[in-house]
Design a protein around this motif. Sequence first.
Motif, short mmCIF file in Angstrom:
data_model
loop_
_atom_site.label_atom_id
_atom_site.label_comp_id
_atom_site.label_asym_id
_atom_site.label_seq_id
_atom_site.Cartn_x
_atom_site.Cartn_y
_atom_site.Cartn_z
N LEU A 213 0.64 -1.28 -0.39
CA LEU A 213 0.57 0.00 0.32
C LEU A 213 0.94 1.44 -0.25
CD1 LEU A 213 -2.67 -0.83 3.14
CD2 LEU A 213 -2.63 -0.42 -0.28
N ASN A 214 1.99 1.00 0.53
CA ASN A 214 2.73 2.34 0.37
C ASN A 214 2.37 3.75 0.99
OD1 ASN A 214 5.51 3.66 -0.11
ND2 ASN A 214 5.17 3.73 -2.88
N GLY A 215 1.59 3.48 1.85
CA GLY A 215 1.73 4.93 2.74
C GLY A 215 0.35 5.19 2.30
N ARG A 216 -0.54 5.15 1.59
CA ARG A 216 -2.05 4.60 1.22
C ARG A 216 -2.56 4.15 2.40
NH1 ARG A 216 -0.88 2.50 -3.98
NH2 ARG A 216 -0.57 3.41 -5.35
N PRO A 217 -3.80 4.90 2.83
CA PRO A 217 -4.44 4.60 3.97
C PRO A 217 -5.41 3.65 3.78
CG PRO A 217 -5.85 6.70 2.29
CD PRO A 217 -4.42 6.05 1.70
N SER A 218 -5.79 2.86 4.56
CA SER A 218 -6.13 1.42 4.91
C SER A 218 -6.99 1.46 5.20
CB SER A 218 -5.30 0.65 6.01
OG SER A 218 -3.89 0.31 5.91
N THR A 219 -7.33 1.57 4.19
CA THR A 219 -9.64 1.82 3.75
C THR A 219 -10.64 0.68 3.26
OG1 THR A 219 -9.70 3.01 2.18
CG2 THR A 219 -9.51 4.25 4.37
N TRP A 220 -11.29 0.69 3.46
CA TRP A 220 -12.44 -0.52 2.62
C TRP A 220 -11.98 -0.42 1.87
CZ3 TRP A 220 -15.95 -0.30 -0.29
CH2 TRP A 220 -16.83 -2.17 -1.26
#
Length: 299
Positions: A213-220
């Motif tokens: 994910l490399n910094g992307r928010p861990s969202t649904w």
Amino acid sequence: MKKPTRRTNNGKEEQSQPSYQIFKQGGHGSPKCKVLLLCLALLNVVLLISAIVVGMKCANFKQDSLDVSQLASPHLISELEHLRRNCSDVQLAEEEALGAIQKTEEKHGQLKVQLQQLESNKRDLQTQLESLRTENVALQANISSMEGSCGKCPADWFFHNSSCYFFSIVKSASFQKNWHDSRADCISRGSDLTVIDSPEEQKYLSAKGKSLLNGRPSTWENGFWVGLTDLEKEKKWVWINNVTEVESRYWSPGEPNNHGPDGEDCAVIVYKSTSPWKTRYDAKCQDHKLYWLCETHVQ
């Protein structure tokens, strides 16, 4: 002119003489007159002496008052000048104190800004540290994959425990599909959607997914489709290899909830927390477009 009369003891009236005639009869040479004149002269002398004494007293009092005033004036002037100097010193001290307070307030404001900047830098450093830790895990996983696969897996695939895994985010971070199209993509690559059948595999895929994910928010919305559905029978979750899922600890709290009038029948894993567990959600197979995770076994 009728002469004045007076009544005697026997009732007879007699003529009385005027008082000035009586005084005239006595003359200046009478003893009574001389005494009277002497008394008047003495009284004048006494009055004159008294006036002179009173005048001298007044003059002395004025002179004494003038002397006292002359003596007191320099002292009072000196005291007044001393008070003026003290007042000036107090005013100067007050101005200096106000200036010191103002400088202290300015310094306090600067320190407050510096503290806020340091706190912001601390948060940034903590974020960078977490990112570095995640990257470290990813690098270690890549090293393990490279050492173990060594030609066993295609490019952009990751080797782990005799399986090769493909995370679609590696190829395109902006391209997502629904569950059915995602499975078709995996099949086109000679694989299928991932089947997670052990806690060890769950932990590995959680760590790898977070690193990619490399910094992307861990969202649904940043979740990955896997090969688990209840399309055949509601609430009976079955893997694409026909193995029924009986382990409930991998579902996020409140999931699966079959939300909406058409329900949710396909599973997606979302890496929201540092824990490798509680990662699964149910979603709409056809409507939701997400990343996907393929798996193929290596002989």
